[in-house]
Design a protein around this motif. Structure first.
Motif, PDB file in Angstrom:
ATOM      1  N   ALA A   6       0.820  -1.218   0.000  1.00 54.26           N
ATOM      2  CA  ALA A   6       0.000   0.000   0.000  1.00 54.26           C
ATOM      3  C   ALA A   6       0.854   1.268   0.000  1.00 54.26           C
ATOM      4  O   ALA A   6       0.373   2.339  -0.384  1.00 54.26           O
ATOM      5  N   ASP A   7       2.128   1.152   0.424  1.00 51.07           N
ATOM      6  CA  ASP A   7       3.028   2.303   0.432  1.00 51.07           C
ATOM      7  C   ASP A   7       3.893   2.361  -0.822  1.00 51.07           C
ATOM      8  O   ASP A   7       4.867   3.121  -0.873  1.00 51.07           O
ATOM      9  N   PHE A   8       3.544   1.530  -1.821  1.00 51.19           N
ATOM     10  CA  PHE A   8       4.248   1.470  -3.107  1.00 51.19           C
ATOM     11  C   PHE A   8       5.666   0.934  -2.986  1.00 51.19           C
ATOM     12  O   PHE A   8       6.513   1.195  -3.839  1.00 51.19           O
ATOM     13  N   ASN A   9       5.946   0.185  -1.928  1.00 52.69           N
ATOM     14  CA  ASN A   9       7.213  -0.536  -1.825  1.00 52.69           C
ATOM     15  C   ASN A   9       7.114  -1.803  -2.654  1.00 52.69           C
ATOM     16  O   ASN A   9       6.112  -2.529  -2.591  1.00 52.69           O
ATOM     17  N   LEU A  10       8.148  -2.112  -3.416  1.00 52.34           N
ATOM     18  CA  LEU A  10       8.163  -3.331  -4.217  1.00 52.34           C
ATOM     19  C   LEU A  10       8.260  -4.549  -3.311  1.00 52.34           C
ATOM     20  O   LEU A  10       9.196  -4.671  -2.515  1.00 52.34           O
ATOM     21  N   LEU A  11       7.272  -5.452  -3.398  1.00 50.21           N
ATOM     22  CA  LEU A  11       7.263  -6.662  -2.583  1.00 50.21           C
ATOM     23  C   LEU A  11       7.827  -7.866  -3.325  1.00 50.21           C
ATOM     24  O   LEU A  11       8.577  -8.658  -2.762  1.00 50.21           O
ATOM     25  N   GLU A  12       7.426  -8.033  -4.580  1.00 50.44           N
ATOM     26  CA  GLU A  12       7.863  -9.198  -5.354  1.00 50.44           C
ATOM     27  C   GLU A  12       8.173  -8.788  -6.789  1.00 50.44           C
ATOM     28  O   GLU A  12       7.499  -7.932  -7.359  1.00 50.44           O
ATOM     29  N   LYS A  13       9.187  -9.427  -7.326  1.00 48.52           N
ATOM     30  CA  LYS A  13       9.545  -9.283  -8.735  1.00 48.52           C
ATOM     31  C   LYS A  13       9.719 -10.682  -9.300  1.00 48.52           C
ATOM     32  O   LYS A  13      10.542 -11.454  -8.804  1.00 48.52           O
ATOM     33  N   SER A  14       8.924 -11.040 -10.309  1.00 47.83           N
ATOM     34  CA  SER A  14       8.969 -12.384 -10.910  1.00 47.83           C
ATOM     35  C   SER A  14       9.307 -12.253 -12.385  1.00 47.83           C
ATOM     36  O   SER A  14       8.644 -11.508 -13.114  1.00 47.83           O
ATOM     37  N   GLU A  15      10.327 -12.969 -12.813  1.00 50.49           N
ATOM     38  CA  GLU A  15      10.791 -12.891 -14.197  1.00 50.49           C
ATOM     39  C   GLU A  15      10.795 -14.290 -14.815  1.00 50.49           C
ATOM     40  O   GLU A  15      11.359 -15.224 -14.246  1.00 50.49           O
ATOM     41  N   ARG A  16      10.152 -14.421 -15.957  1.00 47.13           N
ATOM     42  CA  ARG A  16      10.132 -15.690 -16.681  1.00 47.13           C
ATOM     43  C   ARG A  16      10.898 -15.532 -17.990  1.00 47.13           C
ATOM     44  O   ARG A  16      10.588 -14.689 -18.816  1.00 47.13           O
ATOM     45  N   ILE A  17      11.939 -16.351 -18.163  1.00 47.12           N
ATOM     46  CA  ILE A  17      12.743 -16.366 -19.383  1.00 47.12           C
ATOM     47  C   ILE A  17      12.785 -17.797 -19.882  1.00 47.12           C
ATOM     48  O   ILE A  17      13.329 -18.676 -19.213  1.00 47.12           O
ATOM     49  N   SER A  18      12.188 -18.023 -21.047  1.00 51.85           N
ATOM     50  CA  SER A  18      12.053 -19.384 -21.589  1.00 51.85           C
ATOM     51  C   SER A  18      11.361 -20.256 -20.544  1.00 51.85           C
ATOM     52  O   SER A  18      10.268 -19.956 -20.124  1.00 51.85           O
ATOM     53  N   ASP A  19      12.014 -21.332 -20.083  1.00 48.68           N
ATOM     54  CA  ASP A  19      11.383 -22.220 -19.108  1.00 48.68           C
ATOM     55  C   ASP A  19      11.913 -21.996 -17.695  1.00 48.68           C
ATOM     56  O   ASP A  19      11.694 -22.808 -16.807  1.00 48.68           O
ATOM     57  N   GLN A  20      12.591 -20.862 -17.477  1.00 42.54           N
ATOM     58  CA  GLN A  20      13.137 -20.543 -16.164  1.00 42.54           C
ATOM     59  C   GLN A  20      12.332 -19.408 -15.533  1.00 42.54           C
ATOM     60  O   GLN A  20      11.914 -18.465 -16.216  1.00 42.54           O
ATOM     61  N   THR A  21      12.128 -19.486 -14.220  1.00 45.02           N
ATOM     62  CA  THR A  21      11.449 -18.436 -13.485  1.00 45.02           C
ATOM     63  C   THR A  21      12.366 -17.934 -12.375  1.00 45.02           C
ATOM     64  O   THR A  21      12.866 -18.718 -11.567  1.00 45.02           O
ATOM     65  N   PHE A  22      12.593 -16.635 -12.361  1.00 44.27           N
ATOM     66  CA  PHE A  22      13.436 -16.004 -11.352  1.00 44.27           C
ATOM     67  C   PHE A  22      12.544 -15.086 -10.510  1.00 44.27           C
ATOM     68  O   PHE A  22      11.750 -14.320 -11.051  1.00 44.27           O
ATOM     69  N   LYS A  23      12.692 -15.176  -9.200  1.00 44.48           N
ATOM     70  CA  LYS A  23      11.829 -14.397  -8.323  1.00 44.48           C
ATOM     71  C   LYS A  23      12.622 -13.792  -7.180  1.00 44.48           C
ATOM     72  O   LYS A  23      13.538 -14.412  -6.640  1.00 44.48           O
ATOM     73  N   SER A  24      12.255 -12.560  -6.827  1.00 50.01           N
ATOM     74  CA  SER A  24      12.819 -11.890  -5.658  1.00 50.01           C
ATOM     75  C   SER A  24      11.672 -11.446  -4.762  1.00 50.01           C
ATOM     76  O   SER A  24      10.642 -10.957  -5.249  1.00 50.01           O
ATOM     77  N   VAL A  25      11.838 -11.637  -3.464  1.00 43.88           N
ATOM     78  CA  VAL A  25      10.864 -11.177  -2.459  1.00 43.88           C
ATOM     79  C   VAL A  25      11.606 -10.183  -1.555  1.00 43.88           C
ATOM     80  O   VAL A  25      12.689 -10.482  -1.060  1.00 43.88           O
ATOM     81  N   PHE A  26      11.007  -9.010  -1.346  1.00 46.83           N
ATOM     82  CA  PHE A  26      11.675  -7.929  -0.636  1.00 46.83           C
ATOM     83  C   PHE A  26      11.010  -7.659   0.703  1.00 46.83           C
ATOM     84  O   PHE A  26       9.794  -7.675   0.825  1.00 46.83           O
ATOM     85  N   LEU A  27      11.840  -7.408   1.722  1.00 45.89           N
ATOM     86  CA  LEU A  27      11.348  -7.040   3.042  1.00 45.89           C
ATOM     87  C   LEU A  27      11.895  -5.655   3.414  1.00 45.89           C
ATOM     88  O   LEU A  27      13.007  -5.294   3.024  1.00 45.89           O
TER      89      LEU A  27
END
Length: 258
Positions: free
Chosen positions: A235-256
């Motif tokens: 709600a404060d516009f802080n990035l919580l998750e970033k998910s990236e899919r490249i071909s058959d790979q999925t990369f994800k970051s979770v932020f605190l």
């Protein structure tokens, strides 16, 4: 008999427990930031590949002048430390320190208008020089050993002044490639990538319906989506998750945050 653990050993135990705790991707399952920090500042990033933990980053904000980022692998082994030094809110030095490799340093310089105009890599190993015209970036030159290696030229729309094209040239002024920028009232904008002979390689489409970036897609020349990145905010516009899919790979970051 009571054994006192060393601070380093205690830290390793705590980090090992953190790895166990972030096997699930939900921020509710992650250990909250355990040090003091300014509310809203990023304190930790957990990383995943195909839902499997692949390490995390700890961020220390030391006043307004230094941010230290420690990168750990999935075994909680420290693999890299990045130090960013600031003066008057501007980053001036970025130093990457590795355990078994040579460290890398970037020094950033600014002009009288506080615009970045020079980046020096290492001990003057290579230099990026940035030129401006009427307050807008006009050229970026890449030099090695004092010699021009390649450069990019920036062009803007006449009506609204938005960036229109970035063209890349070699040291002999031959066009290598170019990127063209288009903007839409829906909140999307698009970057199209072309070869020197004007063949389309693909397009990257950015979606920001309320001014906040929500997704990025890369579509090849046939229009097929080959990469996609999605962003989730609180709600404060802080990035919580970033998910990236490249071909058959999925990369994800979770932020605190603190």
């Amino acid at each position: 008999m009571i054994f006192l653990l060393s601070r380093q050993r205690m830290i390793r135990i705590v980090l090992a427990l953190l790895v166990i705790s972030f096997s699930a991707c939900s921020t509710d399952a992650l250990v909250p930031c355990d040090r003091e920090g300014q509310k809203g500042q990023l304190c930790r990033e957990y990383r995943y590949i195909n839902s499997q933990p692949r390490g995390f980053v700890e961020f220390d904000h030391l006043g307004d002048s230094l941010v230290v980022s420690n990168y750990y692998n999935e075994r909680t082994t420290l693999v890299k430390t990045v130090r960013e030094r600031f003066v008057n809110g501007r980053v001036i030095i970025i130093a990457e320190q590795y355990l078994n490799e040579e460290s890398k340093v970037q020094t950033l310089h600014y002009n009288e208008l506080d615009s970045l105009d020079r980046i020096v890599f290492g001990a003057n190993d290579s230099v990026t020089e940035i030129s401006y015209e009427q307050g807008k970036r006009s050229r970026m030159s890449y030099l090695r050993g004092g010699e021009l290696h390649r450069y990019s030229e920036y062009r803007y729309y006449m009506d609204d002044g938005k960036l229109y094209r970035i063209s890349d040239f070699n040291s002999e002024d031959s066009l290598l490639s170019y990127r063209q920028f288009d903007y839409f009232s829906t909140g999307q904008h698009r970057v199209s990538y072309f070869t020197s002979d004007h063949h389309l390689l693909g397009r990257r489409v950015f979606s920001a319906p309320n001014g906040l970036l929500t997704s990025v897609e890369f579509r090849n020349a046939n229009g097929t989506v080959t990469e996609r990145t999605d962003y989730v905010y609180d709600a404060d516009f802080n990035l919580l998750e970033k998910s990236e899919r490249i071909s058959d790979q999925t990369f994800k970051s979770v932020f605190l945050y603190y």
